[in-house]
Design a protein around this motif. Structure first.
Motif, PDB file in Angstrom:
ATOM      1  N   SER A   1       0.841  -1.196   0.000  1.00  0.00           N
ATOM      2  CA  SER A   1       0.000   0.000   0.000  1.00  0.00           C
ATOM      3  C   SER A   1       0.874   1.244   0.000  1.00  0.00           C
ATOM      4  O   SER A   1       2.080   1.182   0.261  1.00  0.00           O
ATOM      5  N   GLU A   2       0.265   2.378  -0.282  1.00  0.00           N
ATOM      6  CA  GLU A   2       0.994   3.636  -0.282  1.00  0.00           C
ATOM      7  C   GLU A   2       1.578   3.911   1.097  1.00  0.00           C
ATOM      8  O   GLU A   2       0.932   3.676   2.123  1.00  0.00           O
TER       9      GLU A   2
ATOM     10  N   ARG B   1       5.158   5.790  -2.728  1.00  0.00           N
ATOM     11  CA  ARG B   1       4.488   7.049  -2.409  1.00  0.00           C
ATOM     12  C   ARG B   1       3.165   7.229  -3.147  1.00  0.00           C
ATOM     13  O   ARG B   1       2.265   7.897  -2.642  1.00  0.00           O
ATOM     14  N   ARG B   2       3.054   6.670  -4.325  1.00  0.00           N
ATOM     15  CA  ARG B   2       1.826   6.891  -5.086  1.00  0.00           C
ATOM     16  C   ARG B   2       1.503   5.677  -5.945  1.00  0.00           C
ATOM     17  O   ARG B   2       2.343   5.216  -6.702  1.00  0.00           O
ATOM     18  N   ILE B   3       0.297   5.134  -5.809  1.00  0.00           N
ATOM     19  CA  ILE B   3      -0.202   4.086  -6.697  1.00  0.00           C
ATOM     20  C   ILE B   3      -0.990   4.785  -7.801  1.00  0.00           C
ATOM     21  O   ILE B   3      -1.999   5.442  -7.542  1.00  0.00           O
TER      22      ILE B   3
ATOM     23  N   ALA C   1       3.223   2.947 -10.513  1.00  0.00           N
ATOM     24  CA  ALA C   1       3.334   3.583  -9.208  1.00  0.00           C
ATOM     25  C   ALA C   1       4.602   4.423  -9.179  1.00  0.00           C
ATOM     26  O   ALA C   1       5.430   4.374 -10.091  1.00  0.00           O
TER      27      ALA C   1
END
Length: 507
Positions: free
Chosen positions: A27-28, A59-61, A76
Protein backbone atom coordinates in the motif's frame (compact mmCIF):
# COMPACT_ATOMS: atom_id res chain seq x y z
CA UNK A 1 14.70 17.70 -6.94
CA UNK A 2 15.06 14.55 -4.88
CA UNK A 3 15.19 11.23 -6.66
CA UNK A 4 11.84 9.88 -7.85
CA UNK A 5 11.54 6.47 -9.49
CA UNK A 6 8.70 5.11 -11.60
CA UNK A 7 7.53 1.51 -11.32
CA UNK A 8 6.53 0.56 -14.86
CA UNK A 9 4.70 -2.21 -16.67
CA UNK A 10 7.54 -4.56 -17.73
CA UNK A 11 7.67 -6.37 -21.07
CA UNK A 12 7.20 -10.08 -20.36
CA UNK A 13 7.71 -11.76 -23.73
CA UNK A 14 8.07 -10.45 -27.27
CA UNK A 15 4.32 -10.27 -28.01
CA UNK A 16 3.28 -8.42 -24.84
CA UNK A 17 1.80 -4.97 -25.54
CA UNK A 18 -0.16 -4.15 -22.38
CA UNK A 19 -0.96 -5.39 -18.88
CA UNK A 20 -3.91 -5.13 -16.50
CA UNK A 21 -3.37 -4.58 -12.77
CA UNK A 22 -5.31 -7.20 -10.82
CA UNK A 23 -4.19 -6.35 -7.29
CA UNK A 24 -1.56 -4.64 -5.16
CA UNK A 25 0.49 -6.46 -2.51
CA UNK A 26 1.75 -3.25 -0.89
CA UNK A 27 0.00 0.00 0.00
CA UNK A 28 0.99 3.64 -0.28
CA UNK A 29 3.49 4.71 2.36
CA UNK A 30 5.03 1.22 2.63
CA UNK A 31 8.76 0.59 2.24
CA UNK A 32 9.88 -2.32 0.06
CA UNK A 33 13.09 -4.11 -0.83
CA UNK A 34 14.35 -5.19 -4.23
CA UNK A 35 12.66 -8.48 -5.14
CA UNK A 36 9.57 -7.91 -2.96
CA UNK A 37 6.21 -8.60 -4.66
CA UNK A 38 4.52 -5.30 -5.45
CA UNK A 39 1.46 -6.19 -7.52
CA UNK A 40 -0.07 -8.67 -9.94
CA UNK A 41 -0.29 -7.80 -13.65
CA UNK A 42 -2.38 -9.85 -16.08
CA UNK A 43 -1.09 -10.14 -19.63
CA UNK A 44 -2.86 -11.69 -22.60
CA UNK A 45 -2.20 -15.21 -21.33
CA UNK A 46 -1.14 -15.31 -17.67
CA UNK A 47 -1.00 -13.30 -14.46
CA UNK A 48 2.52 -12.28 -13.44
CA UNK A 49 3.75 -11.10 -10.06
CA UNK A 50 5.76 -7.90 -10.41
CA UNK A 51 8.87 -7.84 -8.22
CA UNK A 52 10.37 -4.57 -7.04
CA UNK A 53 13.31 -3.63 -9.29
CA UNK A 54 14.93 -1.57 -6.48
CA UNK A 55 14.61 -0.59 -2.81
CA UNK A 56 12.20 2.24 -2.12
CA UNK A 57 9.14 3.75 -0.49
CA UNK A 58 5.81 3.48 -2.33
CA UNK A 59 4.49 7.05 -2.41
CA UNK A 60 1.83 6.89 -5.09
CA UNK A 61 -0.20 4.09 -6.70
CA UNK A 62 -1.13 5.36 -10.16
CA UNK A 63 -2.81 2.29 -11.71
CA UNK A 64 -5.71 0.90 -9.70
CA UNK A 65 -6.89 -2.74 -9.97
CA UNK A 66 -8.68 -3.26 -13.26
CA UNK A 67 -6.77 -0.57 -15.15
CA UNK A 68 -4.90 -1.56 -18.33
CA UNK A 69 -1.63 0.15 -19.27
CA UNK A 70 0.74 -0.31 -22.20
CA UNK A 71 4.23 -1.70 -21.68
CA UNK A 72 6.29 1.05 -20.01
CA UNK A 73 3.22 2.68 -18.46
CA UNK A 74 3.61 4.04 -14.92
CA UNK A 75 2.09 1.75 -12.29
CA UNK A 76 3.33 3.58 -9.21
CA UNK A 77 5.90 6.08 -7.93
CA UNK A 78 8.64 5.47 -5.39
CA UNK A 79 10.27 8.41 -3.61
CA UNK A 80 11.75 9.38 -0.25
CA UNK A 81 9.58 10.96 2.46
CA UNK A 82 11.30 14.29 1.86
CA UNK A 83 9.84 14.47 -1.66
CA UNK A 84 6.70 16.61 -1.71
CA UNK A 85 3.42 15.63 -3.31
CA UNK A 86 3.85 18.55 -5.70
CA UNK A 87 7.15 17.13 -6.94
CA UNK A 88 5.49 13.76 -7.52
CA UNK A 89 2.69 15.46 -9.45
CA UNK A 90 5.29 17.26 -11.60
CA UNK A 91 7.05 13.94 -12.21
CA UNK A 92 3.81 12.22 -13.25
CA UNK A 93 2.90 15.11 -15.53
CA UNK A 94 6.27 14.80 -17.26
CA UNK A 95 5.64 11.09 -17.78
CA UNK A 96 2.15 11.65 -19.14
CA UNK A 97 0.53 9.75 -16.24
CA UNK A 98 -2.52 11.27 -14.52
CA UNK A 99 -1.74 12.10 -10.86
CA UNK A 100 -4.32 11.10 -8.27
CA UNK A 101 -6.46 13.76 -6.58
CA UNK A 102 -7.72 13.60 -3.04
CA UNK A 103 -10.70 15.93 -3.56
CA UNK A 104 -13.86 15.04 -5.41
CA UNK A 105 -13.57 16.21 -9.03
CA UNK A 106 -15.29 19.42 -10.00
CA UNK A 107 -17.48 19.13 -13.12
CA UNK A 108 -15.30 21.70 -14.85
CA UNK A 109 -12.12 19.76 -14.03
CA UNK A 110 -12.97 16.20 -15.01
CA UNK A 111 -11.94 16.65 -18.63
CA UNK A 112 -8.60 18.31 -17.87
CA UNK A 113 -5.41 16.57 -16.69
CA UNK A 114 -4.43 17.37 -13.14
CA UNK A 115 -2.05 20.27 -13.08
CA UNK A 116 1.12 20.86 -11.15
CA UNK A 117 2.31 23.83 -9.13
CA UNK A 118 3.28 26.64 -11.53
CA UNK A 119 6.91 27.58 -11.56
CA UNK A 120 7.97 31.06 -10.46
CA UNK A 121 9.84 31.33 -13.77
CA UNK A 122 6.65 30.67 -15.71
CA UNK A 123 3.97 33.19 -14.64
CA UNK A 124 0.29 32.40 -15.18
CA UNK A 125 -1.41 33.51 -18.38
CA UNK A 126 -2.12 37.22 -18.62
CA UNK A 127 -5.55 38.07 -17.26
CA UNK A 128 -8.11 39.99 -19.28
CA UNK A 129 -8.83 43.60 -18.26
CA UNK A 130 -10.04 43.58 -14.65
CA UNK A 131 -13.73 44.27 -14.19
CA UNK A 132 -14.91 46.80 -11.68
CA UNK A 133 -15.25 45.59 -8.09
CA UNK A 134 -18.31 43.53 -7.77
CA UNK A 135 -18.44 42.92 -11.50
CA UNK A 136 -19.87 39.66 -12.73
CA UNK A 137 -19.00 37.11 -15.38
CA UNK A 138 -22.37 35.89 -16.56
CA UNK A 139 -24.26 35.70 -13.26
CA UNK A 140 -21.14 35.10 -11.13
CA UNK A 141 -20.55 38.06 -8.79
CA UNK A 142 -17.04 38.37 -7.33
CA UNK A 143 -16.73 40.41 -4.09
CA UNK A 144 -14.09 43.14 -4.04
CA UNK A 145 -12.25 41.40 -1.21
CA UNK A 146 -11.20 38.58 -3.58
CA UNK A 147 -10.12 40.83 -6.46
CA UNK A 148 -6.46 40.86 -7.44
CA UNK A 149 -3.71 39.05 -9.36
CA UNK A 150 -2.50 35.53 -8.44
CA UNK A 151 1.18 34.99 -7.70
CA UNK A 152 3.05 32.20 -9.45
CA UNK A 153 3.51 30.13 -6.27
CA UNK A 154 -0.08 29.04 -5.63
CA UNK A 155 -0.64 25.27 -5.98
CA UNK A 156 -3.77 25.05 -8.14
CA UNK A 157 -5.45 23.09 -10.89
CA UNK A 158 -5.35 24.46 -14.47
CA UNK A 159 -9.10 25.10 -14.50
CA UNK A 160 -9.01 26.96 -11.20
CA UNK A 161 -6.14 29.10 -12.50
CA UNK A 162 -8.05 29.85 -15.70
CA UNK A 163 -11.21 30.73 -13.78
CA UNK A 164 -9.29 33.03 -11.44
CA UNK A 165 -7.78 34.86 -14.43
CA UNK A 166 -11.21 35.31 -16.01
CA UNK A 167 -12.75 36.68 -12.80
CA UNK A 168 -9.59 38.54 -11.64
CA UNK A 169 -9.47 36.60 -8.39
CA UNK A 170 -6.34 36.46 -6.24
CA UNK A 171 -5.91 32.75 -5.48
CA UNK A 172 -3.66 33.67 -2.54
CA UNK A 173 -6.92 34.60 -0.81
CA UNK A 174 -8.53 31.20 -1.54
CA UNK A 175 -8.04 28.21 0.77
CA UNK A 176 -7.28 24.98 -1.07
CA UNK A 177 -8.79 21.74 0.21
CA UNK A 178 -7.03 19.31 -2.12
CA UNK A 179 -3.89 17.28 -1.57
CA UNK A 180 -1.08 19.52 -0.24
CA UNK A 181 -3.47 22.50 -0.23
CA UNK A 182 -4.24 22.37 -3.92
CA UNK A 183 -6.88 24.91 -5.03
CA UNK A 184 -9.70 23.61 -7.21
CA UNK A 185 -12.59 25.29 -9.03
CA UNK A 186 -14.88 24.23 -6.19
CA UNK A 187 -12.59 26.02 -3.72
CA UNK A 188 -12.87 29.21 -5.82
CA UNK A 189 -16.66 28.93 -5.86
CA UNK A 190 -16.78 28.37 -2.10
CA UNK A 191 -14.55 31.42 -1.49
CA UNK A 192 -16.84 33.60 -3.64
CA UNK A 193 -19.91 32.47 -1.70
CA UNK A 194 -18.17 32.89 1.68
CA UNK A 195 -17.23 36.48 0.79
CA UNK A 196 -20.83 37.34 -0.06
CA UNK A 197 -20.75 36.84 -3.82
CA UNK A 198 -22.72 34.50 -6.05
CA UNK A 199 -21.79 31.73 -8.50
CA UNK A 200 -23.53 31.13 -11.82
CA UNK A 201 -25.53 27.93 -12.02
CA UNK A 202 -24.00 25.33 -14.36
CA UNK A 203 -25.45 25.12 -17.83
CA UNK A 204 -28.12 22.42 -18.18
CA UNK A 205 -27.02 19.27 -19.99
CA UNK A 206 -27.96 18.70 -23.59
CA UNK A 207 -31.52 17.42 -24.04
CA UNK A 208 -32.34 18.20 -20.42
CA UNK A 209 -35.34 16.62 -18.79
CA UNK A 210 -33.88 13.11 -18.76
CA UNK A 211 -32.72 11.94 -15.33
CA UNK A 212 -29.14 10.84 -14.73
CA UNK A 213 -27.58 12.82 -17.61
CA UNK A 214 -24.08 14.20 -17.11
CA UNK A 215 -23.15 17.82 -17.76
CA UNK A 216 -19.40 17.37 -17.51
CA UNK A 217 -17.01 18.24 -20.33
CA UNK A 218 -16.36 14.96 -22.16
CA UNK A 219 -13.68 16.23 -24.55
CA UNK A 220 -10.96 14.26 -22.76
CA UNK A 221 -12.92 11.00 -22.39
CA UNK A 222 -11.05 8.18 -24.12
CA UNK A 223 -13.34 7.22 -27.01
CA UNK A 224 -13.14 6.02 -30.60
CA UNK A 225 -13.74 8.65 -33.32
CA UNK A 226 -16.92 6.88 -34.42
CA UNK A 227 -18.26 6.81 -30.85
CA UNK A 228 -17.46 10.51 -30.30
CA UNK A 229 -19.16 11.55 -33.54
CA UNK A 230 -22.25 9.43 -32.80
CA UNK A 231 -22.50 10.76 -29.23
CA UNK A 232 -22.36 14.34 -30.55
CA UNK A 233 -25.15 13.65 -33.05
CA UNK A 234 -27.33 12.07 -30.36
CA UNK A 235 -26.56 14.65 -27.66
CA UNK A 236 -25.08 12.00 -25.35
CA UNK A 237 -22.33 12.88 -22.90
CA UNK A 238 -19.47 10.35 -23.10
CA UNK A 239 -19.31 10.32 -19.29
CA UNK A 240 -22.69 8.53 -19.41
CA UNK A 241 -21.28 5.68 -21.49
CA UNK A 242 -19.58 2.53 -20.23
CA UNK A 243 -16.10 2.03 -21.68
CA UNK A 244 -15.93 -1.55 -22.97
CA UNK A 245 -13.80 -0.97 -26.07
CA UNK A 246 -10.14 -1.82 -26.55
CA UNK A 247 -7.70 -0.04 -24.22
CA UNK A 248 -10.59 1.15 -22.05
CA UNK A 249 -12.14 3.35 -24.76
CA UNK A 250 -15.83 4.17 -25.26
CA UNK A 251 -16.90 2.46 -28.48
CA UNK A 252 -19.96 2.75 -30.72
CA UNK A 253 -21.75 -0.06 -28.90
CA UNK A 254 -21.35 1.83 -25.59
CA UNK A 255 -22.98 4.94 -27.09
CA UNK A 256 -25.83 2.84 -28.49
CA UNK A 257 -26.33 1.32 -25.05
CA UNK A 258 -26.55 4.81 -23.52
CA UNK A 259 -29.00 5.77 -26.27
CA UNK A 260 -31.26 2.91 -25.24
CA UNK A 261 -30.80 3.67 -21.53
CA UNK A 262 -32.00 7.27 -21.96
CA UNK A 263 -34.88 6.28 -24.20
CA UNK A 264 -33.56 8.09 -27.27
CA UNK A 265 -34.46 5.19 -29.60
CA UNK A 266 -37.87 5.71 -31.17
CA UNK A 267 -39.38 2.71 -32.89
CA UNK A 268 -41.44 3.23 -36.04
CA UNK A 269 -45.15 2.26 -35.97
CA UNK A 270 -44.40 -0.66 -38.28
CA UNK A 271 -41.60 -1.88 -36.04
CA UNK A 272 -43.68 -1.54 -32.89
CA UNK A 273 -46.59 -3.45 -34.36
CA UNK A 274 -44.35 -6.32 -35.43
CA UNK A 275 -42.05 -6.19 -32.40
CA UNK A 276 -40.77 -9.53 -31.22
CA UNK A 277 -40.82 -10.70 -27.64
CA UNK A 278 -37.61 -9.48 -25.93
CA UNK A 279 -35.01 -12.21 -25.58
CA UNK A 280 -32.99 -12.35 -22.37
CA UNK A 281 -29.24 -12.50 -22.83
CA UNK A 282 -26.04 -11.78 -20.99
CA UNK A 283 -23.24 -9.63 -22.41
CA UNK A 284 -19.82 -11.05 -21.55
CA UNK A 285 -16.89 -8.72 -22.22
CA UNK A 286 -13.69 -10.20 -23.66
CA UNK A 287 -10.92 -10.66 -21.15
CA UNK A 288 -7.29 -10.03 -22.15
CA UNK A 289 -6.68 -13.68 -23.12
CA UNK A 290 -9.72 -13.88 -25.41
CA UNK A 291 -8.77 -10.54 -27.02
CA UNK A 292 -5.24 -11.78 -27.70
CA UNK A 293 -6.51 -15.06 -29.18
CA UNK A 294 -8.92 -13.21 -31.45
CA UNK A 295 -6.34 -10.72 -32.67
CA UNK A 296 -3.57 -13.25 -33.31
CA UNK A 297 -5.72 -15.84 -35.07
CA UNK A 298 -7.57 -13.24 -37.10
CA UNK A 299 -4.22 -11.91 -38.31
CA UNK A 300 -3.02 -15.46 -39.05
CA UNK A 301 -6.16 -16.32 -41.04
CA UNK A 302 -5.94 -13.04 -42.95
CA UNK A 303 -2.20 -12.90 -43.64
CA UNK A 304 -1.11 -16.54 -43.95
CA UNK A 305 -2.35 -18.39 -47.07
CA UNK A 306 -3.46 -21.66 -45.45
CA UNK A 307 -3.60 -24.96 -47.26
CA UNK A 308 -4.37 -28.31 -45.66
CA UNK A 309 -3.27 -31.91 -46.05
CA UNK A 310 -5.09 -34.83 -44.44
CA UNK A 311 -3.78 -38.31 -43.65
CA UNK A 312 -5.10 -41.43 -41.87
CA UNK A 313 -2.74 -43.06 -39.38
CA UNK A 314 -3.18 -46.63 -38.14
CA UNK A 315 -2.36 -46.65 -34.42
CA UNK A 316 -2.92 -50.28 -33.39
CA UNK A 317 0.79 -50.88 -32.80
CA UNK A 318 1.06 -47.58 -30.95
CA UNK A 319 -1.82 -48.54 -28.65
CA UNK A 320 -0.24 -51.91 -27.98
CA UNK A 321 3.14 -50.34 -27.13
CA UNK A 322 1.45 -47.77 -24.91
CA UNK A 323 -0.40 -50.49 -23.03
CA UNK A 324 2.77 -52.48 -22.53
CA UNK A 325 4.81 -49.51 -21.26
CA UNK A 326 2.09 -48.31 -18.89
CA UNK A 327 1.71 -51.84 -17.50
CA UNK A 328 5.41 -52.52 -16.97
CA UNK A 329 6.70 -49.09 -15.88
CA UNK A 330 4.70 -47.99 -12.81
CA UNK A 331 5.97 -44.39 -12.82
CA UNK A 332 5.01 -43.78 -16.47
CA UNK A 333 1.49 -43.21 -17.81
CA UNK A 334 1.75 -42.39 -21.50
CA UNK A 335 -1.16 -40.95 -23.48
CA UNK A 336 -1.78 -41.18 -27.21
CA UNK A 337 -1.07 -37.46 -27.40
CA UNK A 338 2.38 -38.01 -25.86
CA UNK A 339 3.19 -40.36 -28.76
CA UNK A 340 1.86 -37.82 -31.30
CA UNK A 341 3.95 -35.00 -29.82
CA UNK A 342 7.08 -37.16 -29.79
CA UNK A 343 6.40 -38.35 -33.36
CA UNK A 344 6.05 -34.74 -34.51
CA UNK A 345 9.41 -33.89 -32.95
CA UNK A 346 11.04 -36.81 -34.72
CA UNK A 347 9.38 -35.98 -38.07
CA UNK A 348 10.41 -32.31 -37.81
CA UNK A 349 14.02 -33.41 -37.44
CA UNK A 350 13.66 -35.46 -40.64
CA UNK A 351 11.98 -32.58 -42.51
CA UNK A 352 13.63 -29.48 -41.02
CA UNK A 353 12.03 -27.17 -43.61
CA UNK A 354 8.78 -27.49 -41.61
CA UNK A 355 10.52 -26.81 -38.29
CA UNK A 356 10.53 -23.05 -38.92
CA UNK A 357 9.15 -19.65 -38.00
CA UNK A 358 8.26 -16.94 -40.51
CA UNK A 359 9.43 -13.39 -39.80
CA UNK A 360 6.78 -11.02 -41.23
CA UNK A 361 8.93 -7.91 -40.92
CA UNK A 362 12.04 -9.18 -42.68
CA UNK A 363 10.19 -11.67 -44.93
CA UNK A 364 12.63 -14.38 -43.93
CA UNK A 365 12.46 -17.89 -42.45
CA UNK A 366 14.12 -19.02 -39.22
CA UNK A 367 15.03 -22.70 -39.39
CA UNK A 368 15.64 -24.28 -35.96
CA UNK A 369 17.99 -27.07 -34.93
CA UNK A 370 15.59 -28.61 -32.39
CA UNK A 371 11.85 -29.16 -32.50
CA UNK A 372 10.02 -27.05 -29.90
CA UNK A 373 6.49 -28.45 -30.13
CA UNK A 374 3.64 -26.32 -28.76
CA UNK A 375 0.57 -28.18 -27.51
CA UNK A 376 -2.82 -26.46 -27.37
CA UNK A 377 -4.39 -26.59 -23.89
CA UNK A 378 -8.00 -25.53 -23.31
CA UNK A 379 -8.64 -23.20 -20.37
CA UNK A 380 -11.96 -21.73 -19.18
CA UNK A 381 -10.96 -18.34 -20.65
CA UNK A 382 -9.43 -19.60 -23.90
CA UNK A 383 -6.41 -21.45 -25.26
CA UNK A 384 -2.75 -21.45 -24.34
CA UNK A 385 0.07 -23.32 -26.07
CA UNK A 386 2.82 -24.43 -23.66
CA UNK A 387 5.96 -25.67 -25.38
CA UNK A 388 7.77 -28.99 -25.00
CA UNK A 389 11.30 -27.79 -25.72
CA UNK A 390 13.65 -30.00 -27.78
CA UNK A 391 11.02 -32.69 -28.23
CA UNK A 392 13.26 -34.48 -30.71
CA UNK A 393 15.86 -35.23 -27.98
CA UNK A 394 13.42 -36.32 -25.27
CA UNK A 395 12.24 -39.82 -24.43
CA UNK A 396 8.53 -40.63 -24.41
CA UNK A 397 8.58 -40.62 -20.61
CA UNK A 398 10.23 -37.18 -20.58
CA UNK A 399 7.66 -35.82 -23.05
CA UNK A 400 4.83 -37.18 -20.89
CA UNK A 401 6.28 -35.77 -17.68
CA UNK A 402 6.89 -32.34 -19.22
CA UNK A 403 3.39 -32.25 -20.71
CA UNK A 404 1.81 -33.06 -17.35
CA UNK A 405 3.82 -30.30 -15.66
CA UNK A 406 3.01 -27.71 -18.34
CA UNK A 407 -0.72 -28.49 -18.40
CA UNK A 408 -0.93 -28.30 -14.59
CA UNK A 409 0.78 -24.92 -14.49
CA UNK A 410 -1.23 -23.65 -17.47
CA UNK A 411 -4.49 -24.37 -15.66
CA UNK A 412 -3.21 -22.68 -12.50
CA UNK A 413 -1.95 -19.65 -14.47
CA UNK A 414 1.66 -19.98 -13.33
CA UNK A 415 3.41 -20.47 -16.67
CA UNK A 416 6.22 -18.06 -17.50
CA UNK A 417 6.17 -16.29 -20.89
CA UNK A 418 9.13 -18.38 -22.09
CA UNK A 419 7.06 -21.53 -21.56
CA UNK A 420 4.28 -20.60 -24.00
CA UNK A 421 5.72 -18.01 -26.40
CA UNK A 422 7.61 -19.14 -29.48
CA UNK A 423 7.74 -22.78 -30.54
CA UNK A 424 8.31 -24.13 -34.03
CA UNK A 425 5.22 -26.32 -34.51
CA UNK A 426 1.85 -26.85 -32.80
CA UNK A 427 -0.28 -29.91 -32.06
CA UNK A 428 -3.99 -29.39 -31.40
CA UNK A 429 -5.80 -32.55 -30.31
CA UNK A 430 -9.60 -32.74 -30.04
CA UNK A 431 -9.81 -36.52 -30.28
CA UNK A 432 -10.70 -36.83 -26.59
CA UNK A 433 -13.90 -34.87 -27.35
CA UNK A 434 -14.97 -37.33 -30.05
CA UNK A 435 -14.03 -35.05 -32.97
CA UNK A 436 -13.07 -37.20 -35.94
CA UNK A 437 -11.20 -34.54 -37.91
CA UNK A 438 -10.94 -30.75 -38.11
CA UNK A 439 -8.84 -27.86 -39.46
CA UNK A 440 -6.70 -25.69 -37.19
CA UNK A 441 -5.45 -22.11 -37.69
CA UNK A 442 -1.69 -21.63 -37.71
CA UNK A 443 -0.19 -20.12 -34.56
CA UNK A 444 2.12 -17.32 -35.80
CA UNK A 445 5.06 -16.98 -36.23
CA UNK A 446 5.00 -20.76 -36.78
CA UNK A 447 4.32 -22.06 -40.29
CA UNK A 448 2.33 -25.25 -39.58
CA UNK A 449 -0.09 -26.82 -37.10
CA UNK A 450 -1.34 -30.41 -36.81
CA UNK A 451 -5.02 -31.03 -35.99
CA UNK A 452 -5.51 -34.47 -34.41
CA UNK A 453 -8.86 -36.25 -34.33
CA UNK A 454 -10.09 -39.33 -32.49
CA UNK A 455 -8.87 -42.89 -33.10
CA UNK A 456 -11.77 -45.05 -34.25
CA UNK A 457 -12.24 -48.61 -35.44
CA UNK A 458 -12.62 -48.43 -39.22
CA UNK A 459 -12.64 -51.01 -42.03
CA UNK A 460 -9.32 -51.12 -43.87
CA UNK A 461 -8.40 -53.19 -46.94
CA UNK A 462 -5.23 -55.26 -46.31
CA UNK A 463 -4.03 -57.68 -49.01
CA UNK A 464 -7.45 -57.66 -50.63
CA UNK A 465 -9.31 -58.33 -47.37
CA UNK A 466 -11.32 -55.93 -45.25
CA UNK A 467 -10.02 -55.91 -41.67
CA UNK A 468 -10.72 -53.64 -38.66
CA UNK A 469 -8.03 -51.14 -37.79
CA UNK A 470 -7.85 -48.27 -35.32
CA UNK A 471 -7.43 -45.22 -37.52
CA UNK A 472 -6.67 -41.67 -36.47
CA UNK A 473 -7.13 -38.75 -38.91
CA UNK A 474 -4.74 -35.80 -38.80
CA UNK A 475 -4.87 -32.56 -40.80
CA UNK A 476 -1.77 -30.45 -41.37
CA UNK A 477 -2.40 -26.72 -41.95
CA UNK A 478 0.55 -25.03 -43.68
CA UNK A 479 1.51 -21.46 -44.49
CA UNK A 480 2.01 -21.53 -48.26
CA UNK A 481 4.46 -18.64 -48.09
CA UNK A 482 6.90 -21.00 -46.37
CA UNK A 483 5.76 -24.58 -46.96
CA UNK A 484 4.71 -26.02 -50.32
CA UNK A 485 2.40 -28.97 -50.86
CA UNK A 486 5.11 -31.54 -51.51
CA UNK A 487 7.03 -30.43 -48.42
CA UNK A 488 3.93 -30.75 -46.23
CA UNK A 489 3.25 -34.18 -47.70
CA UNK A 490 6.84 -35.26 -46.91
CA UNK A 491 6.32 -34.28 -43.28
CA UNK A 492 3.06 -36.24 -43.07
CA UNK A 493 4.79 -39.28 -44.58
CA UNK A 494 7.50 -39.14 -41.90
CA UNK A 495 4.88 -38.63 -39.18
CA UNK A 496 2.93 -41.65 -40.45
CA UNK A 497 6.11 -43.75 -40.39
CA UNK A 498 6.85 -42.92 -36.75
CA UNK A 499 3.25 -43.33 -35.57
CA UNK A 500 2.63 -46.64 -37.36
CA UNK A 501 6.05 -47.98 -36.30
CA UNK A 502 6.28 -46.54 -32.78
CA UNK A 503 9.37 -48.58 -31.88
CA UNK A 504 11.32 -46.06 -34.00
CA UNK A 505 10.65 -43.49 -31.28
CA UNK A 506 12.40 -45.67 -28.69
CA UNK A 507 15.79 -45.71 -30.41
Amino acid sequence: MSEINAIEVPKWGLSMEEGTVTGWRVSEGTSFRKGDLLCEVETSKITNELEAPFDGLLRRIVAQPGETLPVGGVLAVSAAETVSDAEIEDFLSSRGAPPALAEAPDPAEVAAPAGARPSAAAPPPAAPPAPKPGASSGSTVVPESLQGQTSGEVFTTPHALKLAAQLTIDLDKVTGTGRAGRVSVEDVHNAIRAAGGSVAAPAPPARSGLPGRSSQDDSEVNATPVARRLAGNLGINLHDCRATGSRGRVCEADVREAERKFGLVTASPEASSDAEIPVEFETVAFDSMRKAIGQRLQASKRDAPHFRLTADLEIDELLALRKQINATVPSVKLSVNDFIVKACGAALLKVPEVNVQFDEQTQSVRRYTHADVSVAVALPSGLITPIVRETDTRSLASVSEEMHSLVTRAKSGTLTPEEFQGGTFTVSNLGMFGVREFDAIINPPQAAILAVGSGDQRPVVVNGEVVPRTVLTVTLSCDHRVIDGALGASFLAELKRFVESPALMLV
